[in-house]
Write a protein that holds these residues in place. Sequence first.
Motif, PDB file in Angstrom:
ATOM      1  N   SER A 102      29.474  88.706 -26.331  1.00 32.34           N
ATOM      2  CA  SER A 102      29.671  88.380 -24.928  1.00 32.34           C
ATOM      3  C   SER A 102      31.159  88.252 -24.662  1.00 32.34           C
ATOM      4  O   SER A 102      31.919  87.879 -25.568  1.00 32.34           O
ATOM      5  N   TYR A 103      31.554  88.519 -23.455  1.00 30.85           N
ATOM      6  CA  TYR A 103      32.969  88.561 -23.150  1.00 30.85           C
ATOM      7  C   TYR A 103      33.212  87.911 -21.796  1.00 30.85           C
ATOM      8  O   TYR A 103      32.681  88.364 -20.784  1.00 30.85           O
ATOM      9  N   HIS A 115      26.111  81.948 -17.135  1.00 32.35           N
ATOM     10  CA  HIS A 115      25.337  83.180 -17.124  1.00 32.35           C
ATOM     11  C   HIS A 115      25.460  83.877 -18.484  1.00 32.35           C
ATOM     12  O   HIS A 115      24.454  84.245 -19.106  1.00 32.35           O
ATOM     13  N   ALA A 116      26.704  84.007 -18.947  1.00 32.01           N
ATOM     14  CA  ALA A 116      26.933  84.670 -20.221  1.00 32.01           C
ATOM     15  C   ALA A 116      26.265  83.889 -21.340  1.00 32.01           C
ATOM     16  O   ALA A 116      25.660  84.459 -22.248  1.00 32.01           O
ATOM     17  N   LYS A 119      22.490  84.264 -21.423  1.00 32.64           N
ATOM     18  CA  LYS A 119      22.151  85.587 -21.976  1.00 32.64           C
ATOM     19  C   LYS A 119      22.175  85.523 -23.494  1.00 32.64           C
ATOM     20  O   LYS A 119      21.355  86.095 -24.191  1.00 32.64           O
TER      21      LYS A 119
ATOM     22  N   ASP B1145      25.592  91.548 -23.031  1.00 36.63           N
ATOM     23  CA  ASP B1145      25.069  91.416 -21.675  1.00 36.63           C
ATOM     24  C   ASP B1145      25.908  92.190 -20.658  1.00 36.63           C
ATOM     25  O   ASP B1145      27.036  92.568 -20.930  1.00 36.63           O
ATOM     26  N   SER B1148      29.423  90.815 -19.511  1.00 35.93           N
ATOM     27  CA  SER B1148      30.503  91.034 -20.468  1.00 35.93           C
ATOM     28  C   SER B1148      30.973  92.474 -20.382  1.00 35.93           C
ATOM     29  O   SER B1148      32.163  92.762 -20.394  1.00 35.93           O
TER      30      SER B1148
END
Lengths: 122, 1549
Positions: A102-103, A115-116, A119, B1145, B1148
Amino acid sequence: MGQPTKLMIVDDSSIIRKLIQNYLNEYNIEIVGEAGDGKSAVELFKQLRPDIVTMDIVMPEMDGLSVIDEIRKIDSSIKIMVVTALSDKSTGIEAIKRGAKSYVIKPFTPDKLKHAFSKLLQ
Amino acid sequence: MNTRIYYSLISSYGNFRIKPYLKTFRSIYLLSIFFAVLFYTKSLGITLRFDKLNITDGLSQSSVTAIFQDKQGFLWIGTQDGLNRYDGYTVVIYKTNPEDPFSISDNWITCITEDTSGNLWIGTAGGGLNKFDKYNERFTKYRTQTDNKNSLSADRIRCLHVDLDNNIWIGTEGGGLNIYDPERDSFDIYLANSSAQGGFSGFTVVSVVEDSKNQVWIGTDNNGLYSYDKTSRKLLNYSENFKSSVNISMDQISILYADFNDMIWIGTENGLFLLDPKSSKLSTIPLQKEIKWEATKIHIISIQRDSENTLWIGTNNGLFIKDINENTFYPHQHNPRDPQSLSENHVLSIIEDVTGIIWIGTNAGGLNKFDRKRSLFVHFKQDISNPNTLSDNNIWSFAEDIDGTIWIGTNRGLNHFDPKKKIFRTYRSDPLTEGGLSHNVVRALWVDHEGNIWCGTDGGGLNLLDRRSKKITIFQHDPENPNTIIDNRIRTLFEDEKNILWIGTWNGLNAYDYKNDLMIHYKHEPLNNNSLSDNRIRSLWQDRKGNLWIGTYGGLNVLDKSTGIFHSHKNDPLKNNSITNDRVLCIYEDTAERLWIGTFQGLNLFDRKNQSFSHFTVKDGLPNDVIYGIVEDEFGMLWLSTNNGLVRYDPGRSQLESFKNFDVNDGLQSNEFNGGAYLKSKRGAIYFGGINGFNQFFPGNVRENTHIPPVVITSFKKFDRSITLPQSILYTREIHLSYRDNFFAFEFAALDFTNPFKNQYAYKLEGFDENWIECANRRYASYTNLDGGEYVFKVRGSNNDGVWNNQGEAIRIIITPPFWKTWWFRILSVLVIIAFGYSYYRFKVGRIEKQRQLLKQEVEKSTTELISINKRLVSAQQKTEKYASQSRLLYEVGQRISKDLDLDVVLNNAVSQARDAFDYFGVMLFLFDHEREGLLLKSIAGGYKDVFAKDLFIKLDEGMIGQAAKSRRIELSNDVRQNKHYIKKADEVTLSELAIPIIGGKELIGVLDVQSDQLNAFNNSDVDAMETFSTQLASAIKNARLYEQAHKEINERRRAEEQLRESRDKLTAAKKETDTIFKNIDEGLFLLNSNTEIGAQYSQSLEVIFDQKNLNGKTLIKILEDKIPANTLSSISEYIKIMFDDSIDDDSLNALNPLNEIELYYNDEGGFFKETRFLMFRFKRIVNRKGKTQNIMVSVRDVTAQKQLARRLEQTEADQKKQIEWMLSILHIEPSLLREFMDGAKSELEHISKLLRNDTNDENYQSLLNHAGRSMHLVKGNASLLELKFFEKKAHQFEDKITELKQLANISGSHFIPLVLQLEDMRNTVKEIDKLIDRLGNIHNQFRPKREFESQMFIKSLQNLVTNLAKDYDKEVILNHDEFDPGLIPYEFRLKVKEILIQLIRNAIYHGIEPLQQRIKINKQPHGTLFLKSFLDNRKLRILFRDDGQGLKLDQLRQKAKQLNQWKSAEIDNWNDNQLAELIFVSGISTAENTDLIAGRGMGMDAVRSRIQRIKGQIHLKFAENEYCEFDIEIPITNNQGSIKTSKVPIHQ
């Protein structure tokens, strides 16, 4: 509620660390550790074995990319969320290539982070 | 004391002060008559408003000579050019057509009637008589036949009458009276004689009527009245009876009318008469008292009494109307100003239809329609041409006077209305004269208990019209005086029982005790919950308990007058039972003490007990949510005025029926009403005002339409075209259609003319529609693609008030199916479909095919078996005579069952046939159930049919049956009591039993069981027969099962095929759509597969965006390859790979998108750079069902234009910033200095430019660099002096570059390019600053200094320099200029001198003056001193500059000189002190260790010397190490500079 998810926060800014903690405290998580530089992040990781790590890229001692390499050597299934101020996207892509999942770009909104994170929890 | 202004009034009460509009009594009188007629017929309580039907609505002509409503309900309208049938919507025209023998004989219609059989009879003005057969839609013509005595006597028909015997009475012109007997088909002629020529000549009969006693009255147009007694068959000249008694001739009759009491009205060309046949008394009836009718000669044309007992008289001069209880006729005429008046004054015909509507035909004015039901509301409005009307149409308020008159507040004045006389008087404010109202907008009115009128205006305060003194008192707000009204904008007034006048204003509430002149103010106090909730008061109401309710624009308030506490109710979105809206427009407590509140959002009913509100809004049936006014009528109904009409609300009825809405079509002034303008008078009249006058009405007069309308189907169309049916559609009960007529439609109408567009319909096609289709006011229904078969089309209709005719109308529709829907075609097509489906699926369902083949083989095999068994049976039959016939039967049974394929049928038939054939007691068939491992009763005949359970189950070894199944052998017992296996399942009487297993191949299928109630019932032949039968059964069962299976498979296959086709169709449609999108959008859209290849489907714009064709299959990377730098490309390719990683996701990914906005470099075909484009890529992952990313949808947009725009914007902003920076730097500089600097900088830069262009032909680059460096250094110095930092920086950068170049071993021309560019930049800067200065010019000029000031500035700038430099180098330095006079320097040298001095000062401070500590150490004064002196010496200007620093370090100079490599080392060693000192003027020598902005480049003194040389001066140097260094400058002055001396002014700080 099941077992809380063990979270480790790696960031050289204590404010950011606090922020991440605050934003995510609504989840069933346990902040098992915080690290302010790459080297201690790797050390802590060995001891704590968290489920999720939030990772800064630009840090003293050892940069985030190398930390990702190191901790993935220890636990290849570790979920890593890159939280960085870097606008250079190629580094971000590199982080993903090395196994981050994730970023999130700093500065981030609570929603974005959550949100990230959710996920990642899935 | 409040502000009171007293005015005297001019006239007596009733005319407080009115303009003299009404001049004479006469004019008032006439006007009142006129308006009574125009607006209101007093006795009738109705307003005469006519709707019109004319040629624009489809009427064939505008002179309506005859009107008739037939039994079906159609309106037939005869004109001078055609017969019309009207159904409320459309007009069907019948005209004569020479080619159609069944068309009407003449277009000029004079009269219409209908006989008892439903035929229409139409008289024409020249074509005789027509009978219209509505069933066949044919006209039969009856005309004069000269050779036939029993034909019509004349072709001009004047009137028609049908009597009870169905005889047609025909009045002709000049042919007397004809009576036609349809049975005899013959005309009898009266009042005419046959003429010699063969025709008839006689009277003109204009009217025939029959009274209730069967007395027929016949009117002629020149011979008076006749009567005909049907019983005695006597025709009598009735006029003779009273010829003498009436002094006016009534011979010229035009119309007769038999009234309900058998009084005969006689209309003539000379007026109206009434005949009482009982007394034979004839009286003349004057239509108008005032006008002598003989004089005006009113011609009576039509007479009609309506169901309300109103008599309508149509004349050549308008209508005259009389109620039965009245003696006077009220005239009504066309009024050009009133579009709702009668269309024409010449009335030709009048009838009343079944709903009570009066239809009036006029000459050239078409048809007029008057409907009493819709004439409830009287409308009063302003008529500009008539001053005795409302003064304005915008009505704000009403109040009823104690004498029953009505006060009306408008936007322009107060009106006083007398409802009896319908007279208006106006009061206005008049700025020119004294007296009158204070303001013209009258928003509130109240008549107090003494009859004084309180009049609230919008801005002019309160006006009191005193009844007795006839004076107007004005009350206005005075900020100084609290005992005045709170605001001048009054909205509402109310007087309570204590005679306190409550005044609601736009800024608070007043309670005014007018008896004692005490004013109390109430206002909203933000911190007080017990105060008013808002200051904008709209309504006041006191309930029966004495609480005052106040409606504001900020909630509903109730005031407890004893405590003065306000309690407020506001809308709370979270509470369902709060008030719907805070803007309260009106409040009303009805007789049942319910409190109603009208708001901007609906009606509220307040429940005091629970303090809650119930709501009524548009959802509940209101036409609009803005409730302006509420009035309760004497029937307990509430009348509400809204922004969309009036509503009558019946609180007692259920929700659905409780609202009746009225709109402008019902006679309302407009659909928009005004707040505050409502009133119920003591007489029960209700007034509502709006934007176009006001309405007055008596609620008791409201009538509902109760007429159940006939419903007719008016047309049938195929493919949108009317078709000719064998008979009229009205009588058609059945229509046959072919399957090809797959689009047909019906039109229908409910024959009620009240408001046809509010009539409603519902229809249903039985056999097709499951439910009734409620189609509101649509009056057609269409159907397409019906299957063959029988249907019934039914339609129902209602009138405008929702009264339904539930019977309706119906037509049967029979559609013959196409051949492909007939049974034989169906079978054929099933076969074809199977065959087709078969071949289509063969390659897919090979397995099934194989199975089917096997099945087929098996079916064949078992059939063969069956046949062979049957053959055996035949041979057995030959052997056994006894069972011959039974065997035949068995054979037949076998044949039959093996043919039948339905298993249940097979078995049931088999069992019962076997029982019947062999006459057994009972036969049962059990089938083997694999799952339950036992036998299940399947069929049973005879015996225990009702004894055994239907689902009887027998275990495998249970009883004889179970044994037979288990052993697969026949079990026979001719005495079951002896059989060990036998068991009783129920109350059985079996004595013999035969159980035969049914075996198919190796498989047990079931058991056939035969029972008998006799002992020894079965012998061998029975066993044989049953065994054979069971074999047949086995085959039949197997066949049937195979068939079932095959059938199932075929069905499945067909279903699959169906689904496939459906999805294929959907796909095709979807593809079409995407194709269109792809063709038309500007964005590049495409799909990437996991190999990052572009899919076949992409939008056409993509090729334009990528500047490449045929992108299908190319990878995105390949396309971008030559357009993007390699390192970016690699991260793009990584990125695309990551996108297929589903663990990352979307957010990202979006954050990482390296193509978010990317710059691409496009080359042309030759590979040369063409252009730059900015593209914006968006990626969207396409995920399959499993959640795996399969493709990526990419959209790409060319955002070059936006990007360029943004860049330009940035550039402009930067430029502006730069300019501001410059401007700020410039502004603080003294203008002359700036100008000086600019001139200097320009010439220096020009000089450098020349050098660099090599204009000087200097081949030595080194010396060129030195020169350029020197010049720039000067510029830098000046810039620094003026603190032009940005310029100083540029100069410094230039110097840096020169230094860099100097260190290069080989300098070539190209090395100078950066210098040239830098120089160019500086020159541009100078130019821009120049422009800037020009712009600032005016300001600068103002400050243009005087010469002495310039001199001061000269020194000051040097002093600044000293201060700044000293500070920079952390040294203490002072400048002594006591003996220096810049005025001595010729103007043109001044800049040069300054530059020289700057450089000298710079060097002195940097090199010369020692740091503070050092000076102290060597016992020097802590601060260094620079000494400057000027004097004239023999035509020379001498300037001395000395510092008290360290002097020159000769050793260091010598070292430097050696480093320069310009001289031999030995040579240098031999130089004396002066020669060494000279070195400081050599470029490249500097004693400073570090280079910085100020010094240390060795580029200072050489510039000084060259400068002095340029002005032909000299410079000398004196120094002493550690003591001083002095420069002596000599500048020659020519004569013409002598003047300068005179201007010399001593300079002091």
